[in-house]
Design a protein around this motif. Structure first.
Motif, short mmCIF file in Angstrom:
data_model
loop_
_atom_site.label_atom_id
_atom_site.label_comp_id
_atom_site.label_asym_id
_atom_site.label_seq_id
_atom_site.Cartn_x
_atom_site.Cartn_y
_atom_site.Cartn_z
N PRO A 122 -36.97 -41.84 -96.17
CA PRO A 122 -36.89 -42.70 -95.71
C PRO A 122 -38.81 -44.20 -95.57
CG PRO A 122 -37.17 -41.56 -94.13
CD PRO A 122 -36.66 -41.00 -95.10
N GLY A 123 -39.54 -43.38 -95.83
CA GLY A 123 -40.49 -43.45 -95.88
C GLY A 123 -40.71 -44.58 -97.01
N ASP A 124 -39.99 -44.33 -97.84
CA ASP A 124 -39.70 -45.14 -99.62
C ASP A 124 -40.07 -46.44 -98.84
OD1 ASP A 124 -40.91 -42.74 -101.28
OD2 ASP A 124 -38.49 -43.06 -102.00
N ARG A 125 -39.42 -47.24 -98.22
CA ARG A 125 -38.82 -48.22 -98.14
C ARG A 125 -39.93 -48.69 -96.77
NH1 ARG A 125 -33.36 -49.53 -95.98
NH2 ARG A 125 -34.42 -51.74 -95.66
N LEU A 126 -40.21 -48.33 -96.13
CA LEU A 126 -41.54 -48.51 -95.46
C LEU A 126 -42.68 -48.65 -95.81
CD1 LEU A 126 -42.76 -49.48 -92.55
CD2 LEU A 126 -43.03 -46.97 -92.81
N MET A 127 -42.91 -47.73 -97.31
CA MET A 127 -44.08 -47.81 -97.94
C MET A 127 -44.69 -49.07 -98.85
SD MET A 127 -46.14 -45.25 -96.84
CE MET A 127 -45.52 -45.53 -95.27
N ALA A 128 -43.10 -49.19 -99.21
CA ALA A 128 -42.67 -50.40 -99.96
C ALA A 128 -43.00 -51.89 -99.92
CB ALA A 128 -41.39 -50.45 -100.65
N THR A 129 -42.91 -51.64 -98.52
CA THR A 129 -42.79 -53.26 -97.57
C THR A 129 -44.31 -53.36 -97.12
OG1 THR A 129 -40.44 -52.53 -96.22
CG2 THR A 129 -41.55 -53.72 -95.25
N VAL A 130 -44.63 -52.77 -96.86
CA VAL A 130 -46.75 -52.72 -96.15
C VAL A 130 -47.19 -52.76 -97.25
CG1 VAL A 130 -48.59 -50.81 -95.99
CG2 VAL A 130 -46.58 -50.24 -94.89
N ASP A 131 -46.81 -52.41 -98.66
CA ASP A 131 -47.30 -52.51 -100.00
C ASP A 131 -47.68 -54.20 -100.19
OD1 ASP A 131 -47.96 -50.53 -100.33
OD2 ASP A 131 -47.08 -49.81 -101.57
N ARG A 132 -45.86 -54.91 -100.02
CA ARG A 132 -45.59 -56.58 -99.95
C ARG A 132 -46.45 -57.02 -99.13
NH1 ARG A 132 -39.95 -55.14 -100.49
NH2 ARG A 132 -40.25 -56.98 -98.43
N ILE A 133 -46.58 -57.02 -97.89
CA ILE A 133 -47.11 -57.24 -97.05
C ILE A 133 -48.79 -57.72 -97.40
CG2 ILE A 133 -47.57 -57.71 -94.72
CD1 ILE A 133 -45.25 -56.30 -93.59
N ASN A 134 -48.92 -56.99 -97.52
CA ASN A 134 -50.41 -56.54 -98.50
C ASN A 134 -51.04 -57.65 -99.09
OD1 ASN A 134 -51.63 -55.74 -95.84
ND2 ASN A 134 -51.02 -53.41 -96.78
N GLU A 135 -49.54 -56.96 -100.12
CA GLU A 135 -49.88 -57.92 -101.74
C GLU A 135 -49.96 -59.57 -101.70
OE1 GLU A 135 -48.08 -57.74 -106.29
OE2 GLU A 135 -48.40 -56.07 -104.81
N ASP A 136 -48.53 -59.94 -100.29
CA ASP A 136 -48.62 -61.11 -100.41
C ASP A 136 -49.47 -61.93 -99.85
OD1 ASP A 136 -46.61 -61.02 -102.37
OD2 ASP A 136 -45.29 -61.00 -99.75
N HIS A 137 -49.96 -61.28 -98.55
CA HIS A 137 -51.19 -62.13 -98.07
C HIS A 137 -52.72 -61.24 -97.18
CE1 HIS A 137 -47.31 -64.12 -95.46
NE2 HIS A 137 -47.02 -62.62 -96.34
N GLY A 138 -52.72 -60.17 -98.23
CA GLY A 138 -53.99 -59.94 -98.22
C GLY A 138 -54.55 -58.85 -97.66
N PRO A 139 -55.26 -57.49 -98.30
CA PRO A 139 -55.17 -56.54 -98.00
C PRO A 139 -55.70 -56.41 -96.37
CG PRO A 139 -56.79 -56.80 -99.53
CD PRO A 139 -56.20 -57.36 -99.62
N ASP A 140 -54.85 -55.05 -95.69
CA ASP A 140 -55.12 -55.51 -94.52
C ASP A 140 -54.87 -56.30 -93.48
OD1 ASP A 140 -56.26 -52.34 -94.29
OD2 ASP A 140 -58.44 -53.62 -94.00
N THR A 141 -53.47 -56.62 -93.98
CA THR A 141 -52.67 -57.47 -92.69
C THR A 141 -52.40 -56.51 -92.26
OG1 THR A 141 -52.37 -59.22 -95.06
CG2 THR A 141 -51.06 -59.15 -93.18
N VAL A 142 -51.41 -55.77 -92.78
CA VAL A 142 -50.88 -54.62 -91.79
C VAL A 142 -51.80 -52.81 -92.39
CG1 VAL A 142 -49.21 -55.40 -91.35
CG2 VAL A 142 -48.93 -54.26 -93.64
#
Length: 417
Positions: free
Chosen positions: A364-384
């Motif tokens: 289940p962690g894989d999807r969570l990590m992918a989501t975290v990575d995508r948010i930070n890529e789109d909105h800048g590092p450390d967004t989440v």
DNA sequence: TCTGGGGTCCTAGGACCC
DNA sequence: TCTGGGGTCCTAGGACCC
């Protein structure tokens, strides 16, 4: 015959700063390492002032003020993005290419007619400058080592230099000290000195067998490459075998809690890189150290490796493992300078061996990590980020003079008025 | 007061295997 | 007194690169 071209960006970090601030043209510039510690890049004007590479910034402050040198903290987001633009541009001219470092690439140009090479490389220079704003120099040679030598000459002359001609090689290698060669640093230069070898041409003409005894097979290859016998070809990008993330603190720390925060933050950075290359780690190494430069302080350094039951790229698991290690190696009573985490024994996520007793077919962690990575890529590092990384971050490194991250951060875009 | 961070490759030596 | 002959794998240390 093989034809290698080495494309190297001129004073890369300083040039990146100039692209977005034309007032810096002709003004001397230095760029500092992490934590504003050392000088790691210099514009030509600074090199002319004999300010060396890699020296502590504080030692040069007087000289820097005197010559009105512009000072920048390192801005790796900007440099990384600019590097990609340069590499993308180069690839259009030579698909057969190896990105060697953030500011260098080797190209294979065997297919060109020899007489067209200079013209072609001149076009590459012009276009890269036009498209990215970054000036580059190009060295052409029959081997990688010779292309490196040619690049040195190119930098001092007109930007493109071809060393394939034997007489040209003789003339240049005769006046080049071995220390300037790619692959020879202080220790080996000393050893060669003891053998009476000072110049690149002396090394070229030395016996490969004797050199091998002294400098291993690496040295022998260098000799052969100098003779025009190509031993090093373009290399494909391989996934990293280890991933490290470590930094000095902005100020010395004594308490465990802020160190654990910093460590969690570095672990999160390392895990991002790990997932980017689609790997999982099987072990985690953590180290702590005090500041060795402060001779009157009590010194302590230690490290610990912890093996993971199941290979993972889940930041939460890595943070947990890192904290486990820190708890065992932290000792109260010291002023710590630095901590770091290294992900070891990396394997491709796809090749993973399942653990007999662990429930690992569901991640289940894989999807969570992918989501975290995508948010930070789109909105800048450390967004989440993870709570363990802390919010106030008193340990954060100094970077008092960083320029805006013009190309990767929406709210730092260049303003034109 | 202030001194970077992140990699790679090669070799030698020890442990262990048959 | 005499004490095999190959291998592989792992690790630490030393060199180098940007």
């Amino acid at each position: 015959m093989k034809v290698f071209a080495l494309v190297d960006c001129n004073n890369f970090y300083a040039s990146c700063e100039r692209v977005f601030d034309p007032r810096l043209k002709n003004r001397p510039i230095v760029v500092l390492s992490n934590n504003d510690g050392c000088i790691v890049a210099r514009s030509n004007e600074v090199k002319a002032l004999d300010i060396p590479m890699g020296v502590p910034f504080f030692e040069q402050k007087a000289l820097i003020r005197k010559h009105d040198i512009a000072v920048f903290s390192s801005n790796y987001q900007l440099y990384g993005d600019m590097s990609q633009r340069v590499m993308d541009s180069l690839r259009r001219f030579a698909p057969d290419m190896e990105v060697y470092s953030i500011d260098e690439a080797f190209l294979r140009l065997d297919h060109l007619q020899p007489r067209d090479l200079i013209e072609y490389c001149t076009t590459i220079r012009t276009k890269v400058l036009q498209w990215t704003g970054i000036p580059v120099s190009i060295g052409i040679g029959p081997t990688k080592v010779l292309a490196k030598v040619a690049n040195r000459v190119a930098k001092k002359q007109t930007g493109v230099f071809d060393i394939r001609d034997q007489k040209t090689q003789d003339a240049i290698l005769k006046t080049l000290h071995v220390r300037k060669l790619w692959g020879i640093a202080r220790r080996w230069a000393e050893r060669l000195h003891r053998m009476g070898i000072e110049t690149a041409s002396q090394l070229r003409d030395a016996s490969p067998v004797i050199i091998r005894k002294q400098l291993s097979v690496v040295g022998e290859r260098l000799v052969r490459e100098l003779r025009g016998q190509s031993c090093l070809d373009l290399e494909d990008v391989q996934p990293r075998k280890n991933i490290m993330s470590s930094k000095s603190f902005g100020n010395l720390l004594t308490e465990k809690a802020p160190m654990a925060e910093a460590l969690a933050n570095y672990a999160a950075r390392a895990c991002e890189k790990l997932r980017q290359q689609n790997s999982r780690a099987q072990a985690v190494y953590v180290f702590v150290q005090t500041n060795g430069f402060r001779e009157t302080d009590a010194q302590y350094s230690n490290g610990l490796t912890c093996t993971l039951t199941v290979p993972t790229s889940d930041t939460r698991t890595i943070i947990e493992a890192a904290k486990f290690c820190l708890n065992r190696i932290y000792r109260p009573g010291y002023r710590y300078k630095k901590t770091g985490v290294m992900l070891l024994d990396l394997i491709p996520a796809a090749l993973e061996q399942q653990h007999l007793f662990a429930d690992s077919d569901q991640r289940p962690g894989d999807r969570l990590m992918a989501t975290v990575d995508r948010i930070n890529e789109d909105h800048g590092p450390d967004t989440v980020f993870f709570g363990a990384e802390g919010i106030h971050r008193e340990w954060k490194m100094r970077c008092g003079s960083r320029s805006p991250r013009y190309t990767t951060q929406w709210n730092e875009l260049l303003r034109v008025s």
